[in-house]
Design a protein around this motif. Structure first.
Motif, mmCIF file in Angstrom:
data_model
loop_
_atom_site.group_PDB
_atom_site.id
_atom_site.type_symbol
_atom_site.label_atom_id
_atom_site.label_comp_id
_atom_site.label_asym_id
_atom_site.label_seq_id
_atom_site.Cartn_x
_atom_site.Cartn_y
_atom_site.Cartn_z
ATOM 1 N N GLY A 120 0.795 -1.313 0.101
ATOM 2 C CA GLY A 120 0.047 0.042 0.232
ATOM 3 C C GLY A 120 0.753 1.282 -0.016
ATOM 4 O O GLY A 120 2.103 1.244 0.064
ATOM 5 N N SER A 121 0.159 2.450 0.019
ATOM 6 C CA SER A 121 0.651 3.598 0.139
ATOM 7 C C SER A 121 0.053 4.566 1.411
ATOM 8 O O SER A 121 -1.210 4.250 1.593
ATOM 9 C CB SER A 121 0.419 4.592 -1.255
ATOM 10 O OG SER A 121 0.700 3.729 -2.274
ATOM 11 N N LEU A 122 1.008 5.182 2.021
ATOM 12 C CA LEU A 122 0.623 5.961 3.126
ATOM 13 C C LEU A 122 0.429 7.530 2.366
ATOM 14 O O LEU A 122 1.315 8.279 2.039
ATOM 15 C CB LEU A 122 1.457 6.030 4.000
ATOM 16 C CG LEU A 122 2.021 4.984 4.653
ATOM 17 C CD1 LEU A 122 3.345 4.894 5.565
ATOM 18 C CD2 LEU A 122 0.955 3.982 5.179
ATOM 19 N N LYS A 123 -0.923 7.992 2.553
ATOM 20 C CA LYS A 123 -1.119 9.367 2.203
ATOM 21 C C LYS A 123 -0.905 10.087 3.399
ATOM 22 O O LYS A 123 -0.954 11.497 3.142
ATOM 23 C CB LYS A 123 -2.458 9.338 1.590
ATOM 24 C CG LYS A 123 -2.852 8.456 0.421
ATOM 25 C CD LYS A 123 -4.285 8.782 -0.049
ATOM 26 C CE LYS A 123 -5.248 8.121 0.778
ATOM 27 N NZ LYS A 123 -6.638 8.310 0.360
ATOM 28 N N ALA A 124 -1.263 9.651 4.526
ATOM 29 C CA ALA A 124 -1.146 10.514 6.041
ATOM 30 C C ALA A 124 0.403 11.126 5.978
ATOM 31 O O ALA A 124 1.130 10.432 5.686
ATOM 32 C CB ALA A 124 -1.444 9.654 7.033
ATOM 33 N N GLN A 139 -0.617 -10.205 15.353
ATOM 34 C CA GLN A 139 0.827 -9.550 15.122
ATOM 35 C C GLN A 139 0.666 -9.131 13.688
ATOM 36 O O GLN A 139 0.217 -9.526 12.911
ATOM 37 C CB GLN A 139 1.736 -10.558 15.151
ATOM 38 C CG GLN A 139 1.647 -11.372 16.592
ATOM 39 C CD GLN A 139 2.553 -12.507 16.683
ATOM 40 O OE1 GLN A 139 3.302 -12.921 15.850
ATOM 41 N NE2 GLN A 139 2.255 -13.325 17.919
ATOM 42 N N GLU A 140 1.769 -7.982 13.724
ATOM 43 C CA GLU A 140 1.774 -7.418 12.294
ATOM 44 C C GLU A 140 3.388 -7.085 12.033
ATOM 45 O O GLU A 140 4.183 -7.051 12.775
ATOM 46 C CB GLU A 140 1.096 -5.816 12.472
ATOM 47 C CG GLU A 140 1.072 -5.195 11.337
ATOM 48 C CD GLU A 140 -0.033 -4.122 11.251
ATOM 49 O OE1 GLU A 140 0.016 -3.081 10.624
ATOM 50 O OE2 GLU A 140 -1.011 -4.277 12.061
ATOM 51 N N PHE A 141 3.778 -7.182 10.567
ATOM 52 C CA PHE A 141 5.028 -7.057 10.199
ATOM 53 C C PHE A 141 4.786 -5.899 9.238
ATOM 54 O O PHE A 141 3.962 -5.864 8.380
ATOM 55 C CB PHE A 141 5.417 -8.390 9.421
ATOM 56 C CG PHE A 141 6.655 -8.174 8.610
ATOM 57 C CD1 PHE A 141 8.090 -7.982 9.232
ATOM 58 C CD2 PHE A 141 6.607 -8.009 7.083
ATOM 59 C CE1 PHE A 141 9.068 -7.742 8.554
ATOM 60 C CE2 PHE A 141 7.626 -7.907 6.382
ATOM 61 C CZ PHE A 141 9.092 -7.854 7.003
ATOM 62 N N LEU A 142 5.722 -4.897 9.175
ATOM 63 C CA LEU A 142 5.851 -3.827 8.249
ATOM 64 C C LEU A 142 7.210 -3.706 7.694
ATOM 65 O O LEU A 142 7.992 -3.903 8.502
ATOM 66 C CB LEU A 142 5.681 -2.564 8.940
ATOM 67 C CG LEU A 142 5.862 -1.167 8.174
ATOM 68 C CD1 LEU A 142 5.055 -0.770 6.876
ATOM 69 C CD2 LEU A 142 5.946 -0.089 9.548
ATOM 70 N N VAL A 143 7.278 -3.357 6.425
ATOM 71 C CA VAL A 143 8.654 -3.322 5.818
ATOM 72 C C VAL A 143 8.432 -2.085 4.766
ATOM 73 O O VAL A 143 7.333 -2.127 4.059
ATOM 74 C CB VAL A 143 9.123 -4.374 4.956
ATOM 75 C CG1 VAL A 143 8.481 -4.868 3.777
ATOM 76 C CG2 VAL A 143 10.576 -4.032 4.663
ATOM 77 N N VAL A 144 9.317 -0.999 4.969
ATOM 78 C CA VAL A 144 9.202 0.252 4.174
ATOM 79 C C VAL A 144 9.876 -0.055 2.713
ATOM 80 O O VAL A 144 10.937 -0.534 2.605
ATOM 81 C CB VAL A 144 9.824 1.439 4.690
ATOM 82 C CG1 VAL A 144 9.750 2.764 3.833
ATOM 83 C CG2 VAL A 144 9.194 1.771 6.150
ATOM 84 N N LEU A 188 4.881 -2.717 2.604
ATOM 85 C CA LEU A 188 4.295 -4.066 2.748
ATOM 86 C C LEU A 188 3.987 -4.547 4.102
ATOM 87 O O LEU A 188 4.800 -4.200 4.951
ATOM 88 C CB LEU A 188 5.226 -5.003 2.136
ATOM 89 C CG LEU A 188 4.846 -6.429 2.382
ATOM 90 C CD1 LEU A 188 3.686 -6.790 1.513
ATOM 91 C CD2 LEU A 188 6.065 -7.588 1.807
ATOM 92 N N VAL A 189 2.616 -4.749 4.353
ATOM 93 C CA VAL A 189 2.306 -5.179 5.716
ATOM 94 C C VAL A 189 1.777 -6.609 5.603
ATOM 95 O O VAL A 189 0.992 -6.856 4.721
ATOM 96 C CB VAL A 189 1.304 -4.115 6.186
ATOM 97 C CG1 VAL A 189 0.767 -4.515 7.398
ATOM 98 C CG2 VAL A 189 1.763 -2.918 6.482
ATOM 99 N N VAL A 190 2.212 -7.379 6.548
ATOM 100 C CA VAL A 190 1.592 -8.711 6.848
ATOM 101 C C VAL A 190 0.934 -8.640 8.076
ATOM 102 O O VAL A 190 1.549 -8.540 9.259
ATOM 103 C CB VAL A 190 2.662 -9.943 6.602
ATOM 104 C CG1 VAL A 190 1.971 -11.255 6.750
ATOM 105 C CG2 VAL A 190 3.201 -9.669 5.357
ATOM 106 N N CYS A 191 -0.333 -9.186 8.198
ATOM 107 C CA CYS A 191 -1.166 -9.054 9.458
ATOM 108 C C CYS A 191 -1.374 -10.719 9.920
ATOM 109 O O CYS A 191 -1.847 -11.341 8.778
ATOM 110 C CB CYS A 191 -2.452 -8.311 9.632
ATOM 111 S SG CYS A 191 -1.991 -6.612 9.312
ATOM 112 N N VAL A 192 -1.287 -11.156 11.005
ATOM 113 C CA VAL A 192 -1.440 -12.454 11.516
ATOM 114 C C VAL A 192 -2.524 -12.213 12.689
ATOM 115 O O VAL A 192 -2.083 -11.654 13.502
ATOM 116 C CB VAL A 192 -0.417 -13.003 12.094
ATOM 117 C CG1 VAL A 192 -0.759 -14.418 12.474
ATOM 118 C CG2 VAL A 192 0.827 -13.264 10.966
#
Length: 197
Positions: A120-124, A139-144, A188-192
Protein backbone atom coordinates in the motif's frame (compact mmCIF):
# COMPACT_ATOMS: atom_id res chain seq x y z
CA UNK A 1 -11.36 5.30 -23.19
CA UNK A 2 -13.22 4.12 -20.07
CA UNK A 3 -16.85 5.11 -19.75
CA UNK A 4 -17.09 7.03 -16.43
CA UNK A 5 -20.49 5.45 -15.70
CA UNK A 6 -18.95 1.98 -16.01
CA UNK A 7 -15.53 2.70 -14.45
CA UNK A 8 -14.62 0.34 -11.59
CA UNK A 9 -15.59 1.70 -8.18
CA UNK A 10 -13.93 -0.45 -5.49
CA UNK A 11 -15.86 1.24 -2.66
CA UNK A 12 -19.24 0.58 -4.29
CA UNK A 13 -18.21 -2.99 -5.16
CA UNK A 14 -17.16 -3.56 -1.56
CA UNK A 15 -20.48 -2.13 -0.32
CA UNK A 16 -22.52 -4.42 -2.57
CA UNK A 17 -20.51 -7.43 -1.42
CA UNK A 18 -20.91 -6.47 2.26
CA UNK A 19 -24.67 -6.02 1.86
CA UNK A 20 -24.95 -9.40 0.12
CA UNK A 21 -22.98 -11.16 2.88
CA UNK A 22 -25.26 -9.62 5.51
CA UNK A 23 -28.45 -10.48 3.61
CA UNK A 24 -27.24 -14.05 2.97
CA UNK A 25 -27.28 -14.48 6.74
CA UNK A 26 -30.66 -12.80 7.10
CA UNK A 27 -29.19 -10.26 9.53
CA UNK A 28 -30.14 -6.63 10.04
CA UNK A 29 -27.63 -3.81 10.27
CA UNK A 30 -28.26 -3.79 14.03
CA UNK A 31 -27.43 -7.50 14.31
CA UNK A 32 -24.16 -7.06 12.40
CA UNK A 33 -23.34 -4.03 14.53
CA UNK A 34 -23.95 -6.04 17.70
CA UNK A 35 -21.84 -8.95 16.46
CA UNK A 36 -18.95 -6.83 15.15
CA UNK A 37 -18.84 -3.97 17.63
CA UNK A 38 -19.07 -1.42 14.81
CA UNK A 39 -21.68 1.35 14.74
CA UNK A 40 -24.77 0.78 12.61
CA UNK A 41 -24.00 4.04 10.79
CA UNK A 42 -20.48 2.82 9.91
CA UNK A 43 -21.80 -0.44 8.44
CA UNK A 44 -24.56 1.37 6.57
CA UNK A 45 -22.12 3.90 5.07
CA UNK A 46 -19.78 1.08 4.02
CA UNK A 47 -22.66 -0.79 2.37
CA UNK A 48 -23.65 2.35 0.44
CA UNK A 49 -20.07 2.96 -0.70
CA UNK A 50 -19.87 6.25 1.22
CA UNK A 51 -16.82 5.21 3.27
CA UNK A 52 -14.00 2.67 3.11
CA UNK A 53 -12.97 0.75 6.19
CA UNK A 54 -9.50 0.47 7.67
CA UNK A 55 -7.99 -2.97 8.27
CA UNK A 56 -9.00 -3.05 11.95
CA UNK A 57 -12.65 -2.39 11.07
CA UNK A 58 -12.55 -4.88 8.19
CA UNK A 59 -11.31 -7.49 10.69
CA UNK A 60 -14.08 -6.65 13.15
CA UNK A 61 -16.68 -6.91 10.42
CA UNK A 62 -15.29 -10.24 9.16
CA UNK A 63 -15.44 -11.68 12.69
CA UNK A 64 -18.97 -10.32 13.17
CA UNK A 65 -20.20 -11.79 9.88
CA UNK A 66 -18.24 -15.00 10.48
CA UNK A 67 -16.53 -14.78 7.08
CA UNK A 68 -12.99 -14.78 5.79
CA UNK A 69 -11.71 -11.24 5.22
CA UNK A 70 -11.19 -12.12 1.54
CA UNK A 71 -14.97 -12.63 1.18
CA UNK A 72 -15.34 -8.82 1.10
CA UNK A 73 -13.38 -8.69 -2.14
CA UNK A 74 -14.45 -11.84 -3.99
CA UNK A 75 -17.76 -13.69 -3.88
CA UNK A 76 -15.94 -16.98 -4.33
CA UNK A 77 -12.49 -18.12 -3.48
CA UNK A 78 -10.42 -21.20 -2.96
CA UNK A 79 -9.28 -22.23 0.51
CA UNK A 80 -5.57 -22.42 1.03
CA UNK A 81 -4.74 -26.11 1.35
CA UNK A 82 -1.54 -27.85 2.49
CA UNK A 83 0.83 -28.03 -0.46
CA UNK A 84 -0.79 -25.00 -2.14
CA UNK A 85 1.35 -22.62 -4.17
CA UNK A 86 -0.12 -19.27 -5.22
CA UNK A 87 1.45 -16.51 -7.29
CA UNK A 88 0.29 -12.89 -7.34
CA UNK A 89 1.49 -10.97 -10.35
CA UNK A 90 2.09 -7.24 -10.23
CA UNK A 91 -1.32 -5.55 -10.23
CA UNK A 92 -3.15 -8.64 -8.86
CA UNK A 93 -4.89 -7.15 -5.83
CA UNK A 94 -8.14 -5.61 -4.61
CA UNK A 95 -7.92 -1.94 -3.71
CA UNK A 96 -9.34 -0.48 -0.51
CA UNK A 97 -8.72 3.26 -0.11
CA UNK A 98 -9.25 5.27 3.06
CA UNK A 99 -8.38 8.92 3.71
CA UNK A 100 -4.94 7.92 5.08
CA UNK A 101 -4.08 4.59 3.42
CA UNK A 102 -4.39 2.83 0.09
CA UNK A 103 -4.53 -0.91 0.77
CA UNK A 104 -3.70 -3.39 -1.98
CA UNK A 105 -5.14 -6.65 -0.63
CA UNK A 106 -3.01 -9.47 -2.05
CA UNK A 107 -4.44 -12.91 -2.85
CA UNK A 108 -8.09 -11.81 -2.45
CA UNK A 109 -9.33 -15.03 -4.04
CA UNK A 110 -7.37 -17.23 -1.60
CA UNK A 111 -9.43 -17.83 1.53
CA UNK A 112 -8.48 -19.10 4.99
CA UNK A 113 -4.95 -17.75 4.80
CA UNK A 114 -2.99 -17.78 8.08
CA UNK A 115 -1.91 -14.21 7.33
CA UNK A 116 -3.17 -11.18 5.41
CA UNK A 117 -0.51 -9.66 3.13
CA UNK A 118 -1.09 -6.12 1.86
CA UNK A 119 0.95 -3.61 -0.07
CA UNK A 120 0.00 0.00 0.00
CA UNK A 121 0.67 3.70 0.04
CA UNK A 122 0.60 6.06 2.98
CA UNK A 123 -1.23 9.30 2.26
CA UNK A 124 -1.10 10.55 5.87
CA UNK A 125 1.77 12.86 6.72
CA UNK A 126 1.42 13.20 10.49
CA UNK A 127 -0.36 11.86 13.56
CA UNK A 128 -3.00 14.62 13.44
CA UNK A 129 -4.33 13.21 10.14
CA UNK A 130 -5.94 10.35 12.11
CA UNK A 131 -9.00 10.21 14.36
CA UNK A 132 -7.68 7.39 16.53
CA UNK A 133 -5.13 4.59 16.69
CA UNK A 134 -5.68 1.42 14.67
CA UNK A 135 -5.70 -1.76 16.76
CA UNK A 136 -6.69 -5.35 16.10
CA UNK A 137 -5.87 -8.74 17.60
CA UNK A 138 -2.76 -10.46 16.33
CA UNK A 139 0.71 -9.57 15.14
CA UNK A 140 1.90 -7.29 12.36
CA UNK A 141 4.97 -7.01 10.16
CA UNK A 142 5.82 -3.82 8.26
CA UNK A 143 8.62 -3.18 5.78
CA UNK A 144 9.15 0.17 4.06
CA UNK A 145 9.59 -0.32 0.32
CA UNK A 146 9.93 3.32 -0.78
CA UNK A 147 10.20 6.60 1.10
CA UNK A 148 10.31 6.98 4.86
CA UNK A 149 7.69 6.23 7.51
CA UNK A 150 6.98 7.25 11.08
CA UNK A 151 5.20 4.62 13.15
CA UNK A 152 3.20 5.99 16.06
CA UNK A 153 2.47 3.40 18.77
CA UNK A 154 0.35 3.97 21.84
CA UNK A 155 2.52 4.61 24.89
CA UNK A 156 5.78 4.65 22.90
CA UNK A 157 7.99 7.19 21.21
CA UNK A 158 7.45 7.42 17.42
CA UNK A 159 9.76 5.19 15.36
CA UNK A 160 11.30 6.46 12.10
CA UNK A 161 11.84 3.86 9.37
CA UNK A 162 13.69 4.29 6.06
CA UNK A 163 13.33 2.16 2.91
CA UNK A 164 14.43 -1.38 3.77
CA UNK A 165 13.72 -0.99 7.51
CA UNK A 166 11.09 -3.18 9.11
CA UNK A 167 9.08 -3.58 12.30
CA UNK A 168 7.27 -6.50 13.96
CA UNK A 169 4.80 -5.86 16.78
CA UNK A 170 1.66 -6.80 18.68
CA UNK A 171 -1.10 -5.21 16.61
CA UNK A 172 -3.43 -5.00 19.63
CA UNK A 173 -1.26 -2.02 20.62
CA UNK A 174 -2.72 1.11 19.00
CA UNK A 175 -0.61 2.07 15.97
CA UNK A 176 -0.53 4.41 12.98
CA UNK A 177 1.75 4.83 9.97
CA UNK A 178 2.53 8.16 8.31
CA UNK A 179 4.77 9.09 5.38
CA UNK A 180 7.77 11.25 6.32
CA UNK A 181 7.98 13.18 3.05
CA UNK A 182 5.90 14.98 0.46
CA UNK A 183 5.62 11.66 -1.41
CA UNK A 184 3.37 8.77 -0.41
CA UNK A 185 5.53 6.05 1.16
CA UNK A 186 5.14 2.48 -0.17
CA UNK A 187 4.90 -0.34 2.36
CA UNK A 188 4.31 -4.07 2.67
CA UNK A 189 2.28 -5.16 5.70
CA UNK A 190 1.51 -8.70 6.81
CA UNK A 191 -1.10 -9.19 9.54
CA UNK A 192 -1.56 -12.45 11.44
CA UNK A 193 -4.81 -12.69 13.39
CA UNK A 194 -4.73 -13.45 17.10
CA UNK A 195 -6.11 -16.60 18.70
CA UNK A 196 -9.88 -16.92 18.31
CA UNK A 197 -10.13 -14.40 15.47
Amino acid sequence: MTDVKHAPNPRADFGRRLRQLRRDRGWTLAEVADRSGLAISTISKAERGVISLTYDRLSQLARGLEVDLAAFFNAEGQSFEPGSFAVARKGDFKRQETPNYVYEMLFPDLWNKAMTPMMGSLKAREFMDFEDFVRHPGQEFLVVLEGAVTVFAEGREPVHLEAGDSLYFDSAVGHLYASDSDQDARILVVCVPGAGT
